[in-house]
Enzyme design. Structure first.
Site, PDB file in Angstrom:
ATOM      1  N   LYS A 245       0.659  -1.216   0.037  1.00  0.00           N
ATOM      2  CA  LYS A 245      -0.002   0.015  -0.128  1.00  0.00           C
ATOM      3  C   LYS A 245       0.833   1.215  -0.083  1.00  0.00           C
ATOM      4  CE  LYS A 245      -3.366   2.439   2.902  1.00  0.00           C
ATOM      5  NZ  LYS A 245      -4.111   2.583   4.075  1.00  0.00           N
ATOM      6  N   ASP A 250      -2.686   9.934   3.457  1.00  0.00           N
ATOM      7  CA  ASP A 250      -4.199   9.683   3.502  1.00  0.00           C
ATOM      8  C   ASP A 250      -5.084  10.788   4.539  1.00  0.00           C
ATOM      9  OD1 ASP A 250      -6.536   8.551   3.731  1.00  0.00           O
ATOM     10  OD2 ASP A 250      -5.879   6.708   5.075  1.00  0.00           O
ATOM     11  N   LYS A 257     -10.083  12.594   8.010  1.00  0.00           N
ATOM     12  CA  LYS A 257      -9.987  12.353   9.238  1.00  0.00           C
ATOM     13  C   LYS A 257      -9.702  13.369  10.097  1.00  0.00           C
ATOM     14  CE  LYS A 257      -6.543   8.608   7.989  1.00  0.00           C
ATOM     15  NZ  LYS A 257      -7.157   7.611   8.727  1.00  0.00           N
ATOM     16  N   ASP A 268       1.549   6.288   5.471  1.00  0.00           N
ATOM     17  CA  ASP A 268       0.648   5.404   4.776  1.00  0.00           C
ATOM     18  C   ASP A 268       1.074   4.715   3.637  1.00  0.00           C
ATOM     19  OD1 ASP A 268      -1.845   4.038   5.540  1.00  0.00           O
ATOM     20  OD2 ASP A 268      -3.221   5.429   4.283  1.00  0.00           O
ATOM     21  N   ASP A 327     -12.450   6.973   3.775  1.00  0.00           N
ATOM     22  CA  ASP A 327     -11.143   6.592   4.592  1.00  0.00           C
ATOM     23  C   ASP A 327     -10.636   5.029   4.521  1.00  0.00           C
ATOM     24  OD1 ASP A 327      -8.568   7.328   5.886  1.00  0.00           O
ATOM     25  OD2 ASP A 327      -9.746   7.656   7.865  1.00  0.00           O
ATOM     26  N   GLU A 329      -9.442   3.517   2.192  1.00  0.00           N
ATOM     27  CA  GLU A 329      -9.271   3.595   0.851  1.00  0.00           C
ATOM     28  C   GLU A 329      -8.112   2.774   0.280  1.00  0.00           C
ATOM     29  OE1 GLU A 329      -7.768   5.323   3.100  1.00  0.00           O
ATOM     30  OE2 GLU A 329      -5.815   4.763   2.754  1.00  0.00           O
ATOM     31  N   ARG A 331      -7.897  -0.501   1.053  1.00  0.00           N
ATOM     32  CA  ARG A 331      -8.397  -1.761   0.599  1.00  0.00           C
ATOM     33  C   ARG A 331      -8.739  -1.562  -0.720  1.00  0.00           C
ATOM     34  NH1 ARG A 331     -12.610  -2.015   5.415  1.00  0.00           N
ATOM     35  NH2 ARG A 331     -10.993  -1.063   6.229  1.00  0.00           N
TER      36      ARG A 331
HETATM   37  N1  BES Z   1      -4.458   4.186   6.818  1.00  0.00           N
HETATM   38  C1  BES Z   1      -5.326   4.193   7.625  1.00  0.00           C
HETATM   39  C2  BES Z   1      -5.108   3.297   8.753  1.00  0.00           C
HETATM   40  C3  BES Z   1      -4.192   3.657   9.828  1.00  0.00           C
HETATM   41  C4  BES Z   1      -4.536   4.330  11.117  1.00  0.00           C
HETATM   42  C5  BES Z   1      -2.901   3.462   9.657  1.00  0.00           C
HETATM   43  C6  BES Z   1      -3.506   4.480  12.086  1.00  0.00           C
HETATM   44  C7  BES Z   1      -1.838   3.744  10.496  1.00  0.00           C
HETATM   45  C8  BES Z   1      -2.406   4.230  11.848  1.00  0.00           C
HETATM   46  C9  BES Z   1      -6.489   3.366   6.828  1.00  0.00           C
HETATM   47  O1  BES Z   1      -6.666   4.100   5.381  1.00  0.00           O
HETATM   48  C10 BES Z   1      -7.937   3.866   7.389  1.00  0.00           C
HETATM   49  O2  BES Z   1      -8.091   5.133   7.577  1.00  0.00           O
HETATM   50  N2  BES Z   1      -8.517   2.914   8.013  1.00  0.00           N
HETATM   51  C11 BES Z   1      -9.869   3.280   8.647  1.00  0.00           C
HETATM   52  C12 BES Z   1     -10.867   2.300   8.183  1.00  0.00           C
HETATM   53  C13 BES Z   1     -12.352   2.373   8.613  1.00  0.00           C
HETATM   54  C14 BES Z   1     -12.711   3.910   8.027  1.00  0.00           C
HETATM   55  C15 BES Z   1     -13.205   1.427   7.959  1.00  0.00           C
HETATM   56  C16 BES Z   1      -9.746   3.150  10.027  1.00  0.00           C
HETATM   57  O3  BES Z   1      -8.678   2.271  10.483  1.00  0.00           O
HETATM   58  O4  BES Z   1     -10.390   3.866  10.726  1.00  0.00           O
HETATM   59 ZN    ZN Z   2      -4.840   4.596   4.698  1.00  0.00          ZN
HETATM   60 ZN    ZN Z   3      -7.691   5.919   5.320  1.00  0.00          ZN
END
Ligand code: BES
Ligand code: ZN
Ligand code: ZN
Length: 483
Positions: A245, A250, A257, A268, A327, A329, A331
């Site tokens: 990834k 992000d 966020k 990210d 967010d 994204e 996946r």
């Molecule tokens: N890049 C983030 C995940 C992340 C969080 C990485 C903290 C490192 C530290 C990912 O893209 C994300 O935002 N995931 C969301 C998914 C949710 C919206 C289903 C999350 O984990 O909140």
């Molecule tokens: Zn992300």
């Molecule tokens: Zn994200």
């Protein structure tokens, strides 16, 4: 820093300082000489004691396990970095295997020496130039010279690759765009004739119907890149495909966020950085494995043309995806990249991604989540990567959680209907894009916790740690030897 194995006892080696590990507070060992000073300074075999006039550095370690040696070497490096010490000598501390003990020692020094100071006016230069490792052992274990030498070489390659990944991850989002990813990948292929690089732009993504990947990119001013690095030695035993990834930023997209959570999201791109570092080291190690590294590089931004919650995307694999949260994204990018990766017919397919905050909540900041359909592959990865010192824990899939990513209007939803089990539901989403024939060959590594930690831990500095790099290299090194 130079590392050298010297086939002489410690006392016959000339160096500015001698490093002595005090193992399990055993102050009676033959290497230990300064008991009076210990009393004076209150040193009981824990922590660090540098006796400048005696030219001896004592570092307390609990045992001689491989990762403890790695930690000890890092402590020694940190203790000396502000002194005018350019050479250091140390005995061999072997648990079972001379190769891995020596390798860990070397890695500890190199990992500890990393710094990201390009934006600081004042740069501190460490003086330590050479580490001389004596064939004399701490205990009765005799040092197998040839194996220890392999350990030194491998340790240098793997730790330098880890630091290479850290540099990518720590770089700021203004500078490290998908085009910078492309530039670094091309440069890697240019500097190493065994690595080839193909870069695909948005036209190719359109042609390939990689609409999930493209949707994430849409509101970014930086075009996306799909980067394919390959290392194809003649006598390769297996084909391993890595997918990383590579979100160079992000912001969360329209499901923006909160400010506190957006900070650190330059990290990210850690999965992409890791797969680039892995292929670099695999080539330097001369592994007899065919390796491919695929990086999905894009930003996730906001704007009038941003993809939206409520959109439905038709992915490369033809699976339709309801967007419920922009967010989630990573996946989406991985779905299309995993589909592309399976066309390469991998024997093993591994993706690395800072995929979910839920993984950090579940396992803590220091541990990678290991997911997949094959218990055997998960076990084998965990076992064979163990000596890397990277922590990981299995997160098992189950059919109840699979229910949570069902969509009313599409084949799958990109956000689960419950927050609980978020790391696993993300893994199950990716599983939707794995064809039946590759189900048991696929591993998903959620590195959201360890990829970037805002305070120092062990031999890692605050910031990027190069998570996944050594774990995968130890794994590869080990399967390279399997029949
Ligand atoms: N890049 C983030 C995940 C992340 C969080 C990485 C903290 C490192 C530290 C990912 O893209 C994300 O935002 N995931 C969301 C998914 C949710 C919206 C289903 C999350 O984990 O909140
Ligand atoms: Zn992300
Ligand atoms: Zn994200």
């Amino acid at each position: 820093m130079k590392f050298e194995l010297i086939e002489r006892p410690l006392k016959e080696i000339g160096a500015d300082v001698e490093l002595i590990f005090v193992v399990n507070k055993d102050l009676e060992h033959k290497f230990i000489k300064d008991k009076c000073e210990f009393e004076f300074y209150g040193f009981k075999g824990e922590g660090v004691l540098f006796l400048q006039s005696q030219k001896r550095l004592y570092v307390g370690i609990a045992n001689t396990e491989v990762d403890t040696i790695r930690q000890g070497a890092a402590k020694a490096y940190n203790a000396l970095k502000d002194y005018e010490v350019s050479s250091l000598k140390v005995a061999s501390y072997i648990t079972k295997c001379a190769k891995f003990s020596t390798q860990a020692l070397v890695e500890g020094f190199i990992l500890a020496s990393y710094k990201f100071d390009k934006y600081k006016k004042e740069k501190k230069q460490s003086k330590l130039e050479s580490v001389l490792i004596s064939s004399e052992s701490f205990d009765e274990n005799t040092l197998e010279i040839e194996k220890a030498k392999i350990g030194i070489t491998n340790g240098q390659i793997m730790a330098n690759a880890t630091n290479f990944a850290k540099d990518i991850v720590n770089e700021i989002p203004e500078v490290y765009t998908p085009l910078k990813f492309e530039q670094d990948a091309l440069e890697l292929a240019k500097s190493d004739k065994n690595i080839k690089c193909k870069v695909y732009d948005e036209k190719f993504l359109q042609k390939e119907s990689m609409n999930a990947f493209l949707a994430v990119n849409r509101a970014s001013v930086h075009p996306p890149r799909l980067i394919h690095l390959s290392y194809t030695p003649k006598d390769a035993k297996k084909r391993i495909v890595f997918v990383g990834k590579g979100l160079t930023y992000d912001s969360g997209g329209l499901s923006l966020k909160p400010a506190d959570y957006m900070l650190t999201m330059k990290a990210d791109k850690s999965g992409g950085a890791a797969v680039m570092a892995i292929i670099k080291a695999a080539s330097e190690l001369g592994l007899k494995l065919e390796i491919h590294s695929i990086i999905g590089a894009t930003e996730n931004m906001i704007g009038g043309n941003a993809y939206k919650p409520d959109d439905v995307l038709i992915s490369r694999a033809g699976v339709s995806i309801e967007v419920r949260n922009t967010d989630a994204e990573g996946r989406l990018v991985l779905a299309d990249c995993l589909s592309f990766a399976q066309d390469l017919k991998p024997d093993i397919l591994i993706d690395l991604a800072t995929l979910t905050g839920a993984c950090v909540v579940g396992l803590g900041e220091y541990t990678t989540g290991v997911m997949g359909n094959s218990s055997e592959l998960k076990e084998s990865f965990r076992h064979k990567s163990k000596l890397s010192g990277e922590l990981n824990s299995e997160l098992e899939f189950n059919d109840y959680l699979k229910e949570l990513i069902k969509s009313q209007i599409a084949d799958v939803s990109n956000a689960a209907s419950s927050r609980y089990g978020g790391a696993i539901t993300a893994g199950l989403f990716l599983d939707k894009f794995i064809k039946d024939e590759y189900k048991d060959s696929w591993l998903h590594l959620d590195i959201a916790g360890p990829a970037y930690v805002e305070k120092p831990w062990g031999y890692n500095q605050a910031g990027a740690s190069g998570a996944g790099v050594r774990a995968c290299l130890y794994f590869l090194n080990s399967i390279g030897k399997d029949k």
